[in-house]
Design an enzyme around this catalytic site. Structure first.
Site, PDB file in Angstrom:
ATOM      1  N   ASP A 386      -0.590 -43.122   3.576  1.00 39.53           N
ATOM      2  CA  ASP A 386      -1.232 -42.602   2.370  1.00 39.53           C
ATOM      3  C   ASP A 386      -0.359 -41.572   1.653  1.00 39.53           C
ATOM      4  O   ASP A 386       0.632 -41.069   2.182  1.00 39.53           O
ATOM      5  CB  ASP A 386      -2.564 -41.976   2.772  1.00 39.53           C
ATOM      6  N   GLU A 389       2.513 -38.405  -3.497  1.00 36.33           N
ATOM      7  CA  GLU A 389       2.631 -38.004  -4.900  1.00 36.33           C
ATOM      8  C   GLU A 389       2.664 -36.488  -5.119  1.00 36.33           C
ATOM      9  O   GLU A 389       2.913 -36.031  -6.238  1.00 36.33           O
ATOM     10  CB  GLU A 389       1.440 -38.561  -5.700  1.00 36.33           C
ATOM     11  N   ASP A 453      -7.575 -45.375  -5.061  1.00 35.00           N
ATOM     12  CA  ASP A 453      -8.949 -44.876  -4.915  1.00 35.00           C
ATOM     13  C   ASP A 453      -9.835 -45.273  -6.087  1.00 35.00           C
ATOM     14  O   ASP A 453     -10.220 -44.441  -6.915  1.00 35.00           O
ATOM     15  CB  ASP A 453      -8.933 -43.355  -4.767  1.00 35.00           C
TER      16      ASP A 453
END
Length: 663
Positions: A386, A389, A453
């Protein structure tokens, strides 16, 4: 016309593969340079970025040196030099202190443009600007969405994406890739020019051309690196996402008893949980939680003996209240701030340090100590890799770069560490990690994307439909395999899952190479697939459809490896001569032989479908043949519009899909 620069009146043209790529005239300059002053702020992975450009200069005089070099000047002196060598174009600002370049590539009337990485709102990019900066996409990306009640950072925009890439393709079957990793912008607001703005004093572009979009996509896939084929277990059944501690294994049995085709269980909470106001988060210390998952290695072995794999979770940050954080401090494994201290980042009510993957010792430590010893060595077969960023512009890395330079590159470094761990255990092509963040080159390391998401709804720019756009746009740039959180993830401000959105998501997820559910950020508030007998039966049905298609998906994996084609494809990829298909982003070809048109509007029981080509398509659920063209097709629950080519060698497999759904 030969490739290269050629004089044209008081300007010049650049030809490549029989196409005009640049057309410079004094009143329409191909290159503008300037100074800039960046202002970049980050809050929870959301960025506000602005610039204060000054001293912009463009050419009024062209010094044509030869077919390979052009120098542009104005009355004050040289501005820029362009050098062309085969498929490479290098642009350098020559004006002192200039570190902004804008180059205008030639565009023709009606030319369609795609690319920009993984885009969620628009497949065709015409008429809009797309900043290239990896970030949280945001929630509430449209004015009339319920989530627009969010204030400040976090709402995002049509262009915000975890996976930007400064590459575009056009309907002249030409592609342009900018090699810069710093902030850039793809600007398609001018129908006469495709502009690329780069925050650098020099940059280079790779050019590609082909006779068809499929040939062009194949070249791009070769350029960025092809993924290893997905293993049989990954495509042969669904992955049930549960984060309920040891109780997850009890709940898994309900899916098995319901007749679901299960190939794995994904427990992202394997390392523990942390409750926040956003919802149930994870404890970011990537070691198994004995309290939450006692005897996990034995559990994993027992499941594998039944043909069920165990998947986990990791990201490139370590919480400062975890034990691995202390190990990282001892090894000097963290990114620093501009004062030389360990860079600490707020991830929403807890603080973490970022791993410095520009440092070889850090890559080796995390790949072996964490991903290897803590995960692969206990039998974990895959994981969500995951984030990636959250690197601020003022970060400082061991290789001497700043966050401004490495921010976009960081997801690629993160992917490389994951691939390194898998390879170190001889698991390449067997263990699977999946990522949401990316940038140019992530393709060669990460076999599988997931779309991030999504909101648990049908909203235009946040919900279920954005999965299709994301998959198609990324696939054009060499990402062969993608999927989404079946059921969606983000639940905020009272926005909760409905049984309808969960059922429609199952219908769509069955036609992806990897089918995986997620309990979302607020699992206790939302419906789950085992909440009711009806939802459990729905998931079981569509997991069987997914498993039934495994032989066809294996064929698509082979095509991805040999030709670089994604498994889910825009309609125009195999039907490039129909401009009406260039903007279709709510349906896709699953390979060349299957067309899927998911229902992505709330309450819809029919939808419009365009069937391309010249031969009839057969409706999977009724067996009726439809002529090519536009149709209004019935789409009740459990029967989304799906069609196949009757001359396909997999026609018998497709015709048996209703039996797989019903049994």
């Amino acid at each position: 016309m030969r490739d290269g620069f050629s004089a044209s009146g008081d300007g010049f043209d650049l030809h490549f593969a029989g196409r005009i790529v640049l057309r410079h005239r004094p009143d329409c300059p191909a290159v503008v340079t300037s100074r800039g002053k960046a202002d970049v702020a980050m809050t929870l992975g959301n960025f506000t970025i602005s610039d204060s450009p000054s001293d912009a200069r463009h050419a009024v005089r062209v010094d044509l040196v030869d077919e390979a070099t052009v120098t542009l000047s104005d009355a004050a002196g040289a501005i820029a030099r362009l050098q062309f060598d085969g498929g490479s174009l290098v642009v350098r600002a020559l004006a002192p202190g200039h570190h902004r370049i804008a180059i205008a590539f030639h565009a023709e009337p009606g030319e369609a443009v795609w690319g920009g990485g993984e885009q969620f709102s628009y497949l065709a990019l015409n008429g809009r600007r797309f900043p290239m900066w990896t970030s949280e996409p945001g929630v509430g990306r449209e004015p009339d969405a319920p989530q627009a009640a969010l204030t400040g950072h976090g709402t995002g925009d049509y262009w915000t994406t975890n996976f930007p890439q400064p590459t575009f393709l056009t309907s002249r079957w030409l592609a342009v890739h900018c090699n810069a990793s710093t902030y850039s912008v793809l600007d398609f607001t001018d129908p006469a020019a495709h502009r690329v703005e780069v925050w650098a004093g020099d940059t280079s572009f790779d050019l590609f051309a082909a006779d068809s979009p499929a040939g062009l996509v194949g070249q791009l896939s070769e350029r960025f690196g092809r993924q290893p084929p997905l293993p049989d277990w990954a495509i042969g059944g669904a992955i049930v996402g549960l984060k309920d501690g040891a109780r997850s294994f009890e709940r898994l049995e309900r899916f098995v008893e319901a007749g679901a085709a299960i190939s794995g269980i994904w427990c992202e909470d394997w390392a523990g949980i942390r409750e926040t106001s956003f919802g149930r988060r994870l404890f970011w210390d990537w070691r198994r939680s004995e309290q939450r998952y006692p005897d996990l290695p034995a559990r994993i072995a027992a499941l594998k003996a039944r043909g069920i794999r165990f998947l986990a979770y990791a990201n490139p940050y370590l919480a400062i209240d975890g034990l691995l954080y202390e190990e990282g401090l001892e090894g000097d494994h963290y990114v620093r701030d501009d004062h030389g201290a360990v860079l600490l980042t707020d991830f929403g009510e807890f603080t973490c340090a970022s791993l410095d993957f520009t440092r070889e010792e850090t890559c080796a430590w995390f790949a072996d100590r964490v991903l290897g010893q803590e995960m692969l060595d206990i039998g974990v077969s895959g994981w969500m890799a995951d984030f990636g960023e959250y690197i601020p512009a003022d970060a400082r890395f061991a290789d001497g770069t700043t966050g401004m330079e490495t921010h976009n590159r960081y997801p690629v470094l993160w992917a490389e560490v994951n691939a390194r761990a898998v390879a170190s255990r001889g698991q390449t092509g067997e263990a699977v990690f999946f990522m949401r963040s990316g940038f140019s080159g992530v393709q060669q390391h990460c076999a599988l994307l997931w779309a991030g998401d999504q909101s648990v709804d049908f909203s235009r720019h946040d919900g279920i439909g954005t999965v299709i756009t994301a998959t198609l746009s990324a696939g054009l740039l060499g990402s062969a395999y993608s999927h989404s959180d079946c059921g969606g993830y983000t639940s905020l401000h009272g926005n909760l899952r409905s049984a309808e959105v969960m059922r429609r998501w199952c219908e769509m997820a069955a036609f992806a190479p990897f089918m995986r559910s997620h309990e979302g950020n607020r699992p206790d508030d939302n419906l789950q697939y085992d909440s009711t007998p009806e939802l459990l039966a729905c998931f079981a049905r569509w997991s069987r459809v997914h498993a039934h298609l495994a032989p066809y998906v294996r064929h698509l994996c082979d095509e991805a490896a040999s030709q670089g084609l994604p498994v889910q494809r825009p309609l125009f990829l195999h039907h490039p001569d129909d401009p009406a298909l260039w903007t279709v982003q709510d349906a896709f070809l699953y390979g060349a032989d299957l067309l899927v048109a998911p229902v992505i509007e709330e309450g819809a029981m029919e939808r419009d479908v365009v069937l391309p080509g010249t031969e009839p398509w057969r409706h999977v659920w009724s067996g009726a043949d439809y002529a090519p063209g536009a149709h209004r097709v019935a789409a009740p629950l459990d029967a989304p519009p799906v069609f196949f080519r009757t001359d396909s060698k997999f026609a018998a497999l497709f015709a048996a899909l209703p039996k797989a759904l019903a049994r």
